[in-house]
Design an enzyme around this catalytic site. Structure first.
Site, short mmCIF file in Angstrom:
data_model
loop_
_atom_site.label_atom_id
_atom_site.label_comp_id
_atom_site.label_asym_id
_atom_site.label_seq_id
_atom_site.Cartn_x
_atom_site.Cartn_y
_atom_site.Cartn_z
N ASP A 282 -1.36 -2.87 1.34
CA ASP A 282 -2.54 -2.27 0.70
C ASP A 282 -3.45 -3.44 0.31
O ASP A 282 -3.38 -4.50 0.94
CB ASP A 282 -2.07 -1.46 -0.53
CG ASP A 282 -3.01 -0.32 -0.88
OD1 ASP A 282 -4.12 -0.61 -1.33
OD2 ASP A 282 -2.63 0.84 -0.70
N LYS B 211 3.06 4.59 -4.94
CA LYS B 211 2.20 3.41 -4.88
C LYS B 211 2.84 2.33 -5.73
O LYS B 211 3.57 2.63 -6.68
CB LYS B 211 0.80 3.74 -5.45
CG LYS B 211 -0.30 2.89 -4.90
CD LYS B 211 -0.67 3.32 -3.50
CE LYS B 211 -1.88 2.72 -2.91
NZ LYS B 211 -2.29 3.36 -1.67
#
Ligand code: NAD
Length: 427
Positions: free
Chosen positions: A146, A106
């Protein structure tokens, strides 16, 4: 986005529970409780007014024993490295539970795109890549969009990566625009994936889907496609909820004979916020935001935010509710899990239910690497196959070992990753 829980501590606690069930050895625990690698860097950007501003960026690679790390890049003013660490770890488990050959990662940048011009955002995207171009790539770490990042951001990042490396690497990043390496079906993938797992759960419980009613929290990407497919399969969604930017609160929009997603889309803003006056004119009951959880339905689909089903709100769930399909990431707190488990509500945990998005991102990468793009039906058919088999692997283990579905999903994911680390001779 502020939460009383430290997300990384919560992710580690969930992992510890699975490690206990598995009887995992100490070195494997020590390896998997933390990211393998993390990068913290500074991104100087020349702003439109001629000044230079320095943004802080991160990339966390939690584990890549099963394949390149995979995970989104978030732009958020309250981004913290602990949130990024937790999300990277959850990506490892998500890719593992659907058995795709990817690890977990991430990334993030502390910034607020609302206050940045397009040119300034492009500067952040290109700067992020310049800081990390040697440590990411199609064979080691594949980013994606995202929170508050878009296909356009991905394309700027791809362009910078290809400029630095001197070649075409469309498989470096996913969530690209269609025609520029993006996959058909990505928009639908997460919401549809939620319903593929829900359909299987209902079959297993012997409940005909066309006799069921559902209440949904949120009306964004995940919710809209989940509502559409569930209603196509014969279910009835009696309400959705959304955030009202002007009133700084949320509302639930109820229609007992079934909501119409097209009509609601016509009166929603681009962030999925529904106009309450227009909804009332269309005959929707406008209730407080919390009302979605108190409906007399068979199914709840939280598809908005984390920490929505808590020890307190779980007690408001009606006895009619048999299944909760978690579209959102982390919608249920650990104390709510205890209540749901006691009440025997069947939970399809987030990293299984919402894994359709990353599964389709994996398909995008495969299509990019072979430079051949599939038709929509092929993408959705393969998605259904993956989600269905992942659901059955988890539910069979849950039945066999008498585990709560979330714990069974963890046990499967963690054991696959731990095995890959062991087989490689890492521990
Ligand atoms: P989105 O931004 O498209 O939509 C969010 C929706 O939630 C909007 O309708 C918004 O109005 C509503 N909302 C916001 N605050 C609310 C509140 N307090 N009460 C009720 N509604 C509220 O987001 P999305 O992409 O649909 O994602 C929803 C959730 O699913 C998030 O937890 C996200 O992390 C998760 N998720 C998304 C994907 C994906 O592919 N989009 C994949 C996996 C997980």
């Amino acid at each position: 986005m502020k939460s009383p829980f430290n997300p990384f501590e919560m992710a580690q606690a969930q992992f510890d529970k699975a490690a206990d069930v598995l009887g995992l050895d100490a070195p494997s625990r020590d390896l998997l409780r933390f990211p393998l690698r993390e990068y913290h860097f500074s991104i100087p950007v020349r702003m439109d007014d001629g000044t230079t501003k320095v943004f802080r960026g991160f990339r966390v690679q939690h584990n890549d024993a099963r394949g390149p790390s995979k995970g989104g890049i978030r732009f958020h003013p309250q981004e913290t490295v602990d949130t990024v660490r937790a999300l990277a770890m959850w990506m490892t488990w998500k890719c593992s539970v659907v058995d795709i050959p990817l690890g977990g990662g991430k990334g993030g940048v502390i910034c607020d795109p609302h206050n940045l011009s397009q040119r300034e955002q492009e500067g952040i995207c290109r700067g992020w890549i310049r800081q990390i171009a040697k440590n990411v790539g199609p064979v080691n770490d594949v980013p994606a969009p995202d929170v508050m990042t878009s296909p356009q951001h991905m394309l700027w990042m791809l362009d910078e990566f290809e400029t630095i490396h001197g070649g075409k690497y469309p498989g470096f990043i996913t969530g690209k625009p269609l025609g520029m390496g993006g996959s058909l079906g990505r928009t639908e993938a997460t919401g549809y994936g939620v319903v593929f797992t829900l359909r299987e759960a209902l079959k297993q419980l012997g409940i005909p889907i066309d006799k069921t009613r559902a209440a949904v929290q949120g009306f964004g990407n995940v919710s809209q496609y989940a509502v559409r497919l569930y209603q196509q399969l014969g279910g009835k969604v009696v309400c959705v909820s959304s955030w009202d930017q002007a009133d700084q609160t949320s509302y639930t929009f109820r229609k007992l004979d079934g909501v119409d997603p097209d009509a609601l889309l016509g009166i929603a803003d681009r962030f999925g916020g529904i106009d309450k006056e227009k909804a009332a004119k269309l005959g929707y009951g406008v209730l407080p935001g919390s009302a979605w959880i108190e409906q007399d339905v068979d199914i709840l689909i939280p598809a908005a935010l984390e920490n929505q089903i808590t020890g307190e709100t779980a007690r408001k769930i009606k006895p009619s509710v048999k299944v909760i399909a978690e579209g959102a990431n982390g919608p249920t707190t650990p104390d709510a899990d205890k209540v749901l488990q006691e009440r025997g509500i069947f939970v399809i945990p987030d990293f299984l239910a919402n894994a359709g998005g990353v599964t389709c991102s994996y398909f995008e990468q495969v299509q990019c690497n072979q430079n051949y793009y599939w038709e929509l039906d092929e993408v959705l058919g393969k998605l259904d196959t993956k989600m269905t088999s992942a659901f059955h692997a988890v539910s069979e283990l849950a039945a066999k070992r008498k585990l709560y579905m979330r714990d069974a999903a963890y046990v499967i994911s963690v054991s696959r990753v731990a095995k890959a680390c062991k087989d490689r001779g890492w521990v």
